[in-house]
Write a protein that holds these residues in place. Structure first.
Motif, short mmCIF file in Angstrom:
data_model
loop_
_atom_site.label_atom_id
_atom_site.label_comp_id
_atom_site.label_asym_id
_atom_site.label_seq_id
_atom_site.Cartn_x
_atom_site.Cartn_y
_atom_site.Cartn_z
N PRO A 15 0.83 -1.22 0.00
CA PRO A 15 0.00 0.00 0.00
C PRO A 15 0.86 1.26 0.00
N PRO A 16 0.29 2.38 -0.41
CA PRO A 16 1.07 3.62 -0.55
C PRO A 16 1.75 4.06 0.74
N SER A 24 -5.68 1.94 5.90
CA SER A 24 -5.28 3.22 6.44
C SER A 24 -5.42 4.26 5.35
N ILE A 25 -5.47 5.52 5.75
CA ILE A 25 -5.59 6.59 4.78
C ILE A 25 -4.39 7.50 4.94
N GLY A 26 -3.56 7.60 3.93
CA GLY A 26 -2.40 8.45 3.97
C GLY A 26 -2.52 9.54 2.92
N ARG A 27 -1.47 10.33 2.79
CA ARG A 27 -1.55 11.43 1.85
C ARG A 27 -1.67 10.93 0.42
N ASP A 28 -1.11 9.75 0.13
CA ASP A 28 -1.23 9.16 -1.21
C ASP A 28 -1.88 7.80 -1.11
N SER A 29 -3.01 7.71 -0.45
CA SER A 29 -3.67 6.44 -0.27
C SER A 29 -4.44 6.07 -1.51
N LEU A 30 -5.33 5.07 -1.38
CA LEU A 30 -6.17 4.67 -2.52
C LEU A 30 -6.95 5.86 -3.05
N LEU A 31 -7.33 6.76 -2.14
CA LEU A 31 -8.05 7.96 -2.57
C LEU A 31 -7.05 9.03 -3.00
N SER A 32 -7.30 9.67 -4.11
CA SER A 32 -6.41 10.73 -4.57
C SER A 32 -6.69 12.01 -3.78
N SER A 33 -5.65 12.82 -3.62
CA SER A 33 -5.83 14.10 -2.94
C SER A 33 -6.76 15.01 -3.74
N GLU A 34 -6.81 14.80 -5.08
CA GLU A 34 -7.70 15.61 -5.90
C GLU A 34 -9.16 15.40 -5.49
N PHE A 35 -9.51 14.16 -5.15
CA PHE A 35 -10.88 13.88 -4.73
C PHE A 35 -11.23 14.69 -3.50
N LEU A 36 -10.34 14.67 -2.50
CA LEU A 36 -10.61 15.40 -1.26
C LEU A 36 -10.69 16.90 -1.50
N GLN A 37 -9.75 17.42 -2.28
CA GLN A 37 -9.75 18.87 -2.57
C GLN A 37 -11.01 19.27 -3.33
N GLU A 38 -11.40 18.42 -4.27
CA GLU A 38 -12.60 18.72 -5.07
C GLU A 38 -13.83 18.82 -4.19
N ARG A 39 -13.96 17.87 -3.25
CA ARG A 39 -15.14 17.87 -2.40
C ARG A 39 -15.12 19.06 -1.43
#
Length: 507
Positions: A384-385, A403-418
């Motif tokens: 994992p990342p 776990s959720i890290g800065r480069d986890s399965l979810l992209s930071s773009e998703f969080l910023q967009e929301r």
């Protein structure tokens, strides 16, 4: 593999139960009489029995007594016509798991079966200490030869057969339940029941009734007498998990139980005696809570007859290699993976990580890495990342599968967009998006095999189907998922997911 036996002469009940339990168990056996049912029990490996009170050739209670002699650990759920059946209540006093009334409440039945199968697993799957010679794949193991773990093994061996309370302390994911089961299985009460109850998982208003039972009419909705878990566990071992989350007002009753082995049901005046060994566990600092008047000092003194402190994984890093080897072998079997060994640098990454989620996090990371792996060697790129960049900040969610890290399965773009979209529900949206990605990856890996996917994910097939439906994943024709390495922005989680990539999946 789990199996359920339904003993009821009503064919429609047999059909209904077989249908509603198909996602919770691998096999549902049926029998129309006591004789047929008992013959099935002697012939087949059964994990739970659903038993009608009235049978054509015998009473359910008489058959239950025969079942108890054959297998005292086998959970039995009674089916009764009337809500206050004296027979069903008497069966619970004698050790039945629970009862349900006709017409059957399907959701309640599924809940009871899930709980009963879990109890069966806790009692029947042996827990082996790392210095034991037993190596069967059907055994849970406490792994580690560090000085801290050797001390834990010695303490378990010393106190397992003593009838004294035990308090297990340790961070989330360190294996507190395994230690409790090891105490139970290596002790004199191993033939009796083992019941585990998470104090943090039950609403405060219901916890007292769940533990001690209640009298008919004691509160709104109490339509019949209810036998509590302490009464059911007579002669056995009771794990009060996360006791640090127990309401302060309920603690005096626990204290009295520990002192006198007596209690009253909710709304009752009759004093009930029970013989039960209490093992408590928590990740909280009870001494600190007692100093702040959030936990009773006298209860703390009574609980800690023996204290077992489980070290965090970062405090015993010499145990990481044998833990990795153990889980690698287990998941290779479970996932039918080709992975046989670790590539250069992989173990170093695993040892260097701080593991805030402890062994549970290590298990989750290894399982995900094996799912992603191609070939027989697990190289660092499959990890994992969080383990790719050692400077990365990670947050482990206790009880979650990753776990959720800065480069986890979810992209930071998703969080910023929301965030830029002004969301006020980011946590729920993030969890939903994470579910969509993980489930999509696993479904594609198994080519849509829901049974294998649910095993990898660690959830029931019914739960998996519900998630597929709620997330808008289409398993009939395609699995829509977001590729981890996609460069474009994420979709709005409130809309149906768009296919960034498609993997044809047979139904």
């Amino acid at each position: 593999m789990s199996s359920v036996l339904v003993i009821d002469d009503d064919r429609s009940v047999q059909h209904l139960v077989s249908k509603v339990l198909r996602d919770q168990t691998d096999k549902v056996h049926t029998a129309s009489s006591a004789a047929e049912g008992f013959a099935t029990l002697e012939r087949e490996s059964i994990d739970l029995v659903i038993l009608d009170v009235v049978l054509p050739d015998n009473t359910g209670l008489e058959l239950f007594e025969r079942i108890r002699k054959l297998d005292p650990r086998l959970p039995v759920i009674f089916i009764t016509v009337v809500d206050d059946s004296d027979t069903a209540i008497e069966a619970m006093r004698l050790g039945a798991f629970d009862y349900i009334t006709k017409p059957l409440d399907v959701a309640r039945l599924q809940q009871l079966v899930q709980q009963g199968l879990e109890i069966r697993r806790l009692m029947n799957v042996p827990v082996s200490l790392d210095n034991d010679e037993e190596t069967s794949p059907k055994i849970d193991r406490l792994i580690g030869k560090s000085p801290q773990m050797l001390e834990v093994y010695k303490t378990i061996g010393r106190i397992a057969s003593q009838n004294i309370p035990v308090l297990i302390l340790g961070e989330s994911g360190t294996g507190k339940e395994l230690v409790a089961r090891a105490i139970y299985q290596h002790g004199d009460r191993s033939k009796g029941p083992f019941i585990a109850l998470n104090c943090a998982a039950i609403p405060e208003a219901l916890l007292e009734s769940e533990l001690f039972g209640h009298e008919k009419g004691s509160f709104t909705g109490a339509t019949s007498l209810r036998i509590g878990k302490f009464e059911q566990c007579k002669g056995g071992t009771f794990l009060l998990d996360e006791i640090g989350d127990m309401p302060l007002l309920l603690q005096p009753k626990i204290l009295r139980l520990l002192q006198e082995y007596r209690f009253e049901r909710v709304g009752g005046n009759q004093s009930i005696t029970t013989d039960v060994r209490i093992v408590a566990a928590t990740h909280r600092n009870l001494e600190e809570m007692a100093a702040e008047n959030r936990f009773r000092t006298d209860l703390l003194f009574r609980l800690n007859g023996v204290v077992i402190r489980l070290p965090a994984l970062r405090e015993r890093k010499q145990d990481i290699p044998p833990l990795v080897d153990h889980f690698l072998k287990r998941y290779r079997r479970e996932l039918k993976s080709e992975v046989r060994s670790l590539g250069p640098g992989t173990l170093e990454r695993l040892v260097d990580y701080d593991w805030p989620g402890n062994i549970r996090e290590l298990q989750s990371f290894l399982k995900l890495a094996i799912v992603r792996a191609t070939g027989s060697v697990l190289i660092p790129e499959f990890l994992p990342p969080e383990l790719q960049d050692r400077s990365r900040t990670s947050v482990f969610l206790p009880g979650a599968s990753t776990s959720i890290g800065r480069d986890s399965l979810l992209s930071s773009e998703f969080l910023q967009e929301r965030i830029q979209a002004g969301t006020e529900n980011l946590y729920a949206e993030t969890i939903e998006q994470l579910d969509r990605e993980v489930i999509g990856v696993v479904l594609r890996h198994t080519k849509g095999n829901q049974s294998q996917s649910s095993k990898i994910l660690g959830i029931t097939r019914g739960n998996l189907r519900n998630k597929i439906r709620s997330l808008g994943l289409s398993i009939e024709q395609h699995v829509n998922l977001i590729e981890e390495d996609a460069g474009s922005e994420s979709d709005d989680p409130s809309a149906s997911p768009k296919a960034r990539s498609e993997a044809t999946v047979p139904d």
